[in-house]
Design a protein around this motif. Structure first.
Motif, PDB file in Angstrom:
ATOM      1  N   UNK A 152       0.835  -1.201   0.000  1.00 14.00           N
ATOM      2  CA  UNK A 152       0.000   0.000   0.000  1.00 14.00           C
ATOM      3  C   UNK A 152       0.870   1.252   0.000  1.00 14.00           C
ATOM      4  N   UNK A 153       2.037   1.160   0.644  1.00 12.50           N
ATOM      5  CA  UNK A 153       2.988   2.262   0.606  1.00 12.50           C
ATOM      6  C   UNK A 153       3.521   2.514  -0.789  1.00 12.50           C
ATOM      7  N   UNK A 154       3.486   1.475  -1.645  1.00  9.34           N
ATOM      8  CA  UNK A 154       3.894   1.612  -3.049  1.00  9.34           C
ATOM      9  C   UNK A 154       2.727   2.033  -3.937  1.00  9.34           C
ATOM     10  N   UNK A 155       1.556   2.250  -3.331  1.00 13.44           N
ATOM     11  CA  UNK A 155       0.415   2.722  -4.105  1.00 13.44           C
ATOM     12  C   UNK A 155      -0.554   1.649  -4.553  1.00 13.44           C
ATOM     13  N   UNK A 156      -0.339   0.382  -4.152  1.00 15.29           N
ATOM     14  CA  UNK A 156      -1.232  -0.705  -4.538  1.00 15.29           C
ATOM     15  C   UNK A 156      -2.500  -0.653  -3.684  1.00 15.29           C
ATOM     16  N   UNK A 157      -3.663  -0.740  -4.327  1.00 12.24           N
ATOM     17  CA  UNK A 157      -4.934  -0.785  -3.618  1.00 12.24           C
ATOM     18  C   UNK A 157      -5.402  -2.224  -3.489  1.00 12.24           C
ATOM     19  N   UNK A 158      -6.049  -2.557  -2.378  1.00 12.66           N
ATOM     20  CA  UNK A 158      -6.531  -3.918  -2.126  1.00 12.66           C
ATOM     21  C   UNK A 158      -8.035  -3.905  -1.895  1.00 12.66           C
ATOM     22  N   UNK A 159      -8.698  -4.912  -2.453  1.00 12.28           N
ATOM     23  CA  UNK A 159     -10.106  -5.170  -2.186  1.00 12.28           C
ATOM     24  C   UNK A 159     -10.199  -6.600  -1.682  1.00 12.28           C
ATOM     25  N   UNK A 160     -10.411  -6.757  -0.383  1.00 13.72           N
ATOM     26  CA  UNK A 160     -10.420  -8.084   0.238  1.00 13.72           C
ATOM     27  C   UNK A 160     -11.847  -8.552   0.494  1.00 13.72           C
ATOM     28  N   UNK A 161     -11.991  -9.855   0.722  1.00 19.20           N
ATOM     29  CA  UNK A 161     -13.318 -10.412   0.947  1.00 19.20           C
ATOM     30  C   UNK A 161     -14.230 -10.220  -0.252  1.00 19.20           C
ATOM     31  N   UNK A 162     -13.653 -10.311  -1.445  1.00 16.43           N
ATOM     32  CA  UNK A 162     -14.394 -10.019  -2.679  1.00 16.43           C
ATOM     33  C   UNK A 162     -15.134 -11.260  -3.153  1.00 16.43           C
ATOM     34  N   UNK A 163     -16.417 -11.319  -2.891  1.00 16.89           N
ATOM     35  CA  UNK A 163     -17.260 -12.423  -3.323  1.00 16.89           C
ATOM     36  C   UNK A 163     -18.074 -11.990  -4.547  1.00 16.89           C
ATOM     37  N   UNK A 164     -18.775 -12.962  -5.151  1.00 18.31           N
ATOM     38  CA  UNK A 164     -19.636 -12.687  -6.303  1.00 18.31           C
ATOM     39  C   UNK A 164     -18.890 -11.864  -7.347  1.00 18.31           C
ATOM     40  N   UNK A 165     -17.712 -12.309  -7.691  1.00 17.47           N
ATOM     41  CA  UNK A 165     -16.856 -11.569  -8.603  1.00 17.47           C
ATOM     42  C   UNK A 165     -17.251 -11.831 -10.050  1.00 17.47           C
ATOM     43  N   UNK A 166     -17.349 -10.761 -10.828  1.00 17.67           N
ATOM     44  CA  UNK A 166     -17.635 -10.875 -12.253  1.00 17.67           C
ATOM     45  C   UNK A 166     -16.877  -9.777 -12.974  1.00 17.67           C
ATOM     46  N   UNK A 167     -16.573 -10.026 -14.230  1.00 22.07           N
ATOM     47  CA  UNK A 167     -15.852  -9.026 -15.018  1.00 22.07           C
ATOM     48  C   UNK A 167     -16.446  -8.986 -16.424  1.00 22.07           C
ATOM     49  N   UNK A 168     -16.331  -7.822 -17.058  1.00 19.31           N
ATOM     50  CA  UNK A 168     -16.821  -7.677 -18.425  1.00 19.31           C
ATOM     51  C   UNK A 168     -15.941  -6.688 -19.177  1.00 19.31           C
ATOM     52  N   UNK A 169     -15.987  -6.767 -20.485  1.00 16.35           N
ATOM     53  CA  UNK A 169     -15.220  -5.863 -21.328  1.00 16.35           C
ATOM     54  C   UNK A 169     -16.021  -4.589 -21.555  1.00 16.35           C
ATOM     55  N   UNK A 170     -15.354  -3.447 -21.387  1.00 17.94           N
ATOM     56  CA  UNK A 170     -16.006  -2.158 -21.602  1.00 17.94           C
ATOM     57  C   UNK A 170     -16.049  -1.813 -23.091  1.00 17.94           C
ATOM     58  N   UNK A 171     -16.878  -0.829 -23.421  1.00 19.19           N
ATOM     59  CA  UNK A 171     -16.957  -0.373 -24.798  1.00 19.19           C
ATOM     60  C   UNK A 171     -15.649   0.266 -25.252  1.00 19.19           C
TER      61      UNK A 171
END
Length: 456
Positions: free
Chosen positions: A219-238
């Protein structure tokens, strides 16, 4: 049908040295490889990623000169094309070296293509059929791709290394070893990075302190974390980017927009196309080939080495598999997989060196354990280097006084862990290293200090 003394399938860190060893002993060997000499480590694993880690480290140093009294003009930037070219050159030299040795050996016959079994001791490559009394399988693993990503332009650890432009915003699904290394390196090189992890902490197999410390460093290097991520889905944007829809225990339902998506959710063995059902060789539910303590399957003369046997997922364990086979076959020894002590590194910066059991494992097993613990902020050399993040801990059996495990998370941790590993393999008590005199000023001199103050 061509007859050989041995057939080696795969040119990873176990298969390649074994081929040369067998050939040096006068055996006629069939060497099969479908893609490139050197396997995962050389081509898409250790070698390329550590060259990127080194470049990312240079960026970090350039951006932190002020802390050390060094005024570095603004404007430092990463040229991913040059970083990739350096990586490609290193790999090419090693691959060409292996290829040259294979060509020069009279006892090695190379077959390019995908191997499949057509009988217990019959291997086919294309329309060629080979047989041997001894067959060694070293086919490695590949990235696991979950369902639902077929129509999404995702990246893997392999395709990430082919990029020539830095991602604007890299989304990484998976907060374990691969995801963390790529996350930190690309953040340091200039990308915005978000790591999405299903668990409540990153690298869940490690102790909580280790996971939390690494997360804070990144996080000190600027990395963001999202933990406990359930029901994950992804899609391609326009616009060609990626949208990740997650339901986090902390933040609720969130949509994250990114330019690139890296899937780093585990690996699977490359065993399904071998047609092992025609041999009687057994695989487990995860696809790993079942072997005994000497790496032999339940079919006499057929062995499995490296990642595909599930006995380790590292270059050093694969090479040790080769050593077990070679020493038992030609050295008159009785080496076993069970003699191996688990050790590995995580090459974030600062790195993590691990050996043996964790505190969590000791508690779960109800073991009577003593622990020594010390933060790097109390190490003179770490303070002089300006790198005080991390800690060192050592677990000792309260009865036998032998070291059971250790964690070294901090500057030099990947190298320092070896001194503890040597004591564990020597099967001697912790007082040997506690009473040793280490040079000053070093980070390693903390080990005796840690061991002087053991507590329950």
């Amino acid at each position: 049908m061509s007859t050989f003394d041995a057939i080696v399938i795969g040119s990873g860190q176990a298969g390649t040295p074994l081929v040369f060893k067998l050939a040096s002993q006068g055996q006629k060997v069939a060497f099969i490889e479908k893609e490139h000499f050197g396997g995962t480590c050389l081509n898409v694993g250790c070698t390329p990623t550590k060259t990127y880690v080194a470049s990312a480290r240079r960026m970090w140093e350039a951006q932190h000169g002020e802390d050390m009294g060094i005024e570095i003009p603004l404007g430092t930037k990463a040229n991913l094309r040059k970083i990739k070219a350096r990586k490609d050159t290193l790999i090419q030299k090693s691959v060409e070296g292996i290829s040259k040795e294979v060509e020069q050996s009279e006892n090695i016959i190379f077959f390019k293509g995908e191997a499949r079994f057509e009988g217990e001791k019959i291997v086919a490559v294309g329309n060629k059929f080979l047989t041997a009394e001894e067959i060694y399988i070293n086919v490695g693993c590949r990235p696991f791709i979950p369902d639902g990503y077929d129509d999404i332009p995702y990246l893997t650890n392999q395709s990430m290394l082919e990029l020539e432009e830095l991602p604007e915003h890299l989304l990484i699904i998976g907060g374990s070893y691969i995801g963390l290394e790529f996350g930190q390196m690309f953040s340091r090189l200039g990308s915005k990075v978000t790591i999405i992890e299903q668990g409540d902490s990153i690298i869940g197999r490690e102790d909580e302190e280790t996971s939390q410390t690494i997360q804070q460093i990144m996080e000190g290097d600027g990395v963001a974390f999202r933990l406990g991520a359930m029901c994950l889905a992804a899609k391609k944007n326009d616009n060609g980017g990626i949208s990740a829809q997650i339901n986090c225990t902390k933040d609720g339902s969130v949509q994250i927009e990114g330019s690139h998506l890296l899937l780093a959710v585990g690996r699977r063995p490359n065993t399904e196309d071998l047609q092992l059902d025609k041999t009687g060789v057994k695989i487990n539910n995860d696809g790993f080939i079942e072997v005994n303590d000497h790496l032999e399957t339940d079919v006499k003369g057929i062995f499995a080495l490296g990642d595909c046997n599930g006995k380790g997922a590292f270059t050093h364990t694969a090479y040790n598999d080769y050593e077990i086979i070679a020493d038992n076959k030609f050295g008159g020894k009785n080496r076993k997989v069970s003699d191996r002590i688990t050790t590995y590194g995580l090459y974030v910066d600062p790195p993590l060196g691990r050996v043996g059991i964790t505190k969590r494992e000791a508690r779960q097993k109800g073991m009577d354990v003593l622990i020594g613990h010390r933060p790097f902020s109390k190490i003179a050399r770490a303070k002089e280097k300006g790198e005080t993040s991390g800690y060192m801990s050592v677990l000792v059996d309260a009865r036998t006084k032998k070291i059971l495990g250790a964690t070294v998370l901090g500057v030099g941790g990947d190298e320092i862990i070896s001194s503890i590993i040597n004591i564990m393999y020597a099967d001697t008590g912790y007082k040997v290293i506690r009473d040793a005199v280490h040079p000053h000023p070093t980070v390693s001199e903390l080990i005796p200090i840690v061991l002087e103050s053991l507590t329950k």
